[in-house]
Write a protein that holds these residues in place. Structure first.
Motif, mmCIF file in Angstrom:
data_model
loop_
_atom_site.group_PDB
_atom_site.id
_atom_site.type_symbol
_atom_site.label_atom_id
_atom_site.label_comp_id
_atom_site.label_asym_id
_atom_site.label_seq_id
_atom_site.Cartn_x
_atom_site.Cartn_y
_atom_site.Cartn_z
ATOM 1 N N ARG A 1 0.716 -1.131 0.039
ATOM 2 C CA ARG A 1 0.076 -0.039 -0.133
ATOM 3 C C ARG A 1 0.881 1.317 0.001
ATOM 4 N NH1 ARG A 1 -5.277 -1.077 0.728
ATOM 5 N NH2 ARG A 1 -5.945 -2.892 1.804
ATOM 6 N N ASN B 1 -5.166 1.485 11.018
ATOM 7 C CA ASN B 1 -5.538 0.282 9.841
ATOM 8 C C ASN B 1 -4.809 0.825 8.647
ATOM 9 O OD1 ASN B 1 -7.438 -0.424 7.423
ATOM 10 N ND2 ASN B 1 -7.905 -1.962 9.266
ATOM 11 N N ARG C 1 -5.744 0.353 5.613
ATOM 12 C CA ARG C 1 -6.576 0.803 4.545
ATOM 13 C C ARG C 1 -7.408 2.054 4.682
ATOM 14 N NH1 ARG C 1 -11.467 -3.395 3.523
ATOM 15 N NH2 ARG C 1 -10.261 -4.349 1.865
ATOM 16 N N PRO D 1 -4.012 5.404 5.286
ATOM 17 C CA PRO D 1 -2.560 4.825 4.376
ATOM 18 C C PRO D 1 -1.561 5.584 4.549
ATOM 19 C CG PRO D 1 -4.362 5.747 2.959
ATOM 20 C CD PRO D 1 -5.010 5.640 4.191
#
Length: 782
Positions: free
Chosen positions: A326, A518, A520, A523
């Motif tokens: 990511r 987290n 997601r 980011p």
């Protein structure tokens, strides 16, 4: 001096309940009983005993007989958490009259029969104190986290539960003493040793690292102490992604990596993607052998920064780059640096540690033992925090003689130093009752004990020579000298310890190390932002102490400390570079005080969302001074999967407030946390939560009323500065004494607040007030 410590206001002197003024105080006592009967006895009576409290059994005319209970009553009345908000409330004038009556009576009783509490007789140096003590004793920086086991926390601080010494920890202290003595002296065996420095894996290495040359990017800079003159291998490994490939080799262009020692280049390597894209062995030969003199040196590994430009568009790329899933790296990065040596050892020169330790040098064999005696006497005086005797010197001198017989003078000093570092007089702070003290008697601690209390409070370290000399002369207890020494030590750079150690635990900044939001949902988080969060709050707290700021300045400030990374996170323009600096804020800024810091907002959130409950508890406990009780053991947690995730947080938490068992506390907790909902789980400002309309940030505080948002919360807290000042005073007192604050400490807390109120509760004045207080200067015999 003791009489001065125990002085109370004139109002208190005439309100003891047992004095000739009994007739004068009977009316307030009667009025207080009437108030209790109207507003408190309904629940706290003999039949119900709500929360285990029966106020019918207590005599208001003799408050001191139930001091522990009455102190709890005062706390509830002052914070307006009792009676509950859904019950009838006494008029403010009657509430205040009862508080004053109770406090005056308790303060008078405390002055007549002081109870300073009892600290542990033996208190082991924790990791922070040990590391700082070695620094000040030997001019040697060590990492105690790698040498010693973690410390347990008690009452929110890791210097409280330190009365024991487990066998495993003793082994660590022994091995640490051996390693430190080798580093400090540099004598004895010169076998190869390796030390590995790892960069946190979630560190973005695209920007300049402070301390490295301009025009470079990424890498690592550390101060490493080399034990001997000699040759050392420095090996570099590059960061790899989950598939095992080196990250950042996105194209065939070369990347220049430099190794620097004390800012001077000692090696350069070209990192380039192989034509067959097999980089398994690409970093296997990134090793250089270099001659280094003994002592501390700055070792840096970095990359030459390529020229580049970024289009200034409204949509900016993420700031974090540390894995290929990511956050793909744009360029190679450092994973670890290994230092191995010495090869071809050539002795040891003049290092800061040797200059600090060797206060003399023997001219010949006949001078060796007298010189050793002088070296060890000076060392032990500082290490044991007191004058040393011939009996004290006997043991280390025996170790010196044994090692000298099989080696040279330095080897003898090294062995004796190791013996000093594992001596209980160094590892423990000792406070003994006087031989003639009666059980339960309050007595002043000695000047030497007072010096140790003061230095470990402000510096988490041993007293320096000036403080120790004042204690030995018997002058430290004089009020003017004690205040002068306290303010001198606050002005010393070592008092930054209050920001890193005290504030780091009070504000829970240490929890940032475990912060892992987290990826997601968030980011753009990396270790760079984590460290910026921590440093902003530490520097801010330190600035308030050094600049003579009041406790209100911690909540209402027109400045903060930022670097470019943190400024972009906050949306503040015109801050460039990695250097952290003070930034003045505009009137319309959404940043400033502690409650707007990303550090506090993130450690009071979950990995996936904010938590009004955690934030509310944090504010009530650490700022407002009204910590809610822990949840009952049979109350289930809020089930996330039973509540629609797209609902506003206020509606998701409605289940707690609907449960009668939970409602009593959550009516107080939740409104405080809701006021902070404009900040997301990483402290960024937001006007909307997901797909919902504007966030409802209406909230409230007991005794303050309703308000909206962070501005209303800050205004409400600042309307009661005495509560915030009292909370900080209790936290500081816990940290200073190494024990929890008890009911018998409250008269001392109130005196500190009375004396500092005229100048607005300056933080430095609160610290001075603690040093002058009964609990800090006295102790109860066992």
């Amino acid at each position: 001096m003791v009489a001065g410590l125990l002085a109370v206001p004139a109002a208190a002197q005439s309100a003891g309940g047992e004095s000739p003024a009994t007739a004068a105080v009977s009316a307030p006592a009667v009025e207080s009983r009437q108030l209790l009967n109207r507003y408190c006895i309904t629940c706290h009576n003999e039949r119900l005993e709500t929360a285990g409290l029966n106020l019918e059994a207590f005599d208001v005319a003799h408050v001191s007989d139930g001091a522990e209970t009455w102190e709890k009553v005062i706390q509830k009345l002052r914070t307006a958490t009792m009676p509950p908000s859904n019950r009838p409330q006494p008029p403010p004038s009657e509430r205040l009259a009862m508080i004053e009556w109770l406090e005056t009576s308790l303060d008078a009783a405390a002055a007549a029969s002081p109870n300073p509490g009892r600290t542990e007789t033996l208190r082991r140096l924790n990791r922070t104190e040990y590391q700082n003590a070695i620094r000040d004793l030997l001019a040697l920086d060590v990492d105690a986290t790698s040498l010693l086991l973690p410390d347990e926390s008690g009452h929110g601080f890791d210097n409280v539960t330190v009365g024991n010494l487990a066998p495993a920890l003793l082994d660590r202290y022994i091995s640490a003493a051996r390693k430190i003595s080798r580093l400090a002296v540099g004598a004895g065996a010169t076998s190869l040793e390796a030390e590995v420095i790892r960069v946190p894996p979630d560190t973005t290495q695209e920007a300049h690292v402070p301390g490295l040359p301009l025009g470079t990017r990424g890498g690592v800079l550390v101060t490493h102490t080399f034990a001997h003159d000699g040759d050392y291998d420095i090996q570099v490994r590059l960061a790899r992604n989950r598939t095992g490939n080196i990250g950042g080799l996105r194209d065939p262009r070369p990347h220049e990596m430099e190794v620097l020692l004390d800012r001077r280049p000692i090696a350069a390597f070209t990192i380039q993607r192989p034509e067959d894209r097999d980089d398994a062995l690409l970093d296997s030969n990134l090793t250089v052998r270099v001659p280094v003199t003994a002592g501390p040196h700055e070792l840096g590994v970095t990359f030459v920064r390529d020229a580049g430009s970024l289009l200034e568009t409204e949509r900016q790329p993420l700031q974090s780059h540390f894995n290929e899933t990511r956050h793909p790296r744009q360029t190679p990065a450092i994973y670890q640096v290994t230092i191995t040596g010495p090869y071809d050892p050539r002795g040891v020169g003049d290092t800061p540690s040797r200059e600090r330790l060797f206060v003399c040098r023997p001219a010949g064999p006949d001078d060796e033992e007298p010189c050793a005696r002088e070296i060890l006497g000076t060392l032990m005086r500082r290490a044991y925090r007191r004058p040393v005797t011939a009996d004290d010197l006997a043991g280390p001198l025996d170790f010196y003689r044994t090692a000298r017989a099989g080696g040279d003078f330095d080897a003898g000093i090294e062995r004796a130093l190791a013996a000093v570092l594992i001596n209980p007089e160094f590892l423990f702070r000792v406070e003994l009752d006087p031989a003639d003290a009666e059980p339960g008697e309050a007595y002043p601690i000695s000047d030497l004990e007072l010096a140790s209390r003061l230095s470990f409070f402000l510096w988490s370290s041993i007293p320096d020579d000036e403080l120790l000399d004042a204690a030995i002369r018997g002058e430290l207890r004089r009020p003017d000298e004690l205040e002068r020494q306290t303010r001198r030590m606050l002005a010393d750079p070592r008092s930054y310890n209050l920001a890193t150690n005290f504030a780091g635990q009070w504000l829970q900044l240490r929890n940032l190390a475990a912060l892992s939001p987290n990826t997601r949902l968030y980011p753009d988080f990396d270790d760079n932002l984590r460290q910026a969060f921590r440093e902003e709050t530490e520097r801010f707290f330190d600035s308030v102490v050094r600049d003579g700021g009041a406790v209100a300045d911690l909540l209402d400030a027109d400045y903060t400390f930022l670097n470019e990374r943190l400024a972009k996170h906050y949306g503040i323009p015109s801050v460039y570079g990695t250097r952290m600096r003070r930034v003045e804020l505009g009137e319309d800024s959404r940043r400033g005080g502690l409650l707007r810091h990303g550090s506090i907002l993130s450690v009071t959130s979950y990995a996936t969302r904010t938590s009004p409950v955690i934030r509310g508890v944090w504010v009530l406990s650490n700022v407002f001074g009204a910590p809610p009780p822990p949840p009952l053991p049979n109350v289930p947690a809020l089930e996330e999967n039973e509540v629609a995730a797209n609902l506003p947080m206020r509606e998701r938490l409605a289940a707690h407030r609907a449960n009668p068992v939970c409602a009593n506390c959550h009516r107080t907790i939740d409104p405080v946390g809701f006021a902070l909902e404009n900040f997301d789980a990483l402290g960024r400002w937001r006007d909307h939560e997901g797909d919902t309309a504007s966030i409802d940030v209406s909230g409230g505080l007991p005794g303050v009323g309703d308000f909206d948002g962070i501005e209303g919360l800050e205004t409400g807290l600042l309307s009661r500065p005495d509560l915030f000042a009292g909370t900080i005073t209790e936290k500081l007192l816990t940290f200073a004494l190494g024990r929890g604050v008890e009911h018998y400490d409250q008269p001392a807390v109130r005196r500190i607040l009375r004396e500092t109120e005229p100048e607005g509760y300056r933080l430095s004045s609160l610290i001075v007030g603690i040093v002058k207080s009964v609990p800090f200067q006295m102790r109860r015999a066992s």
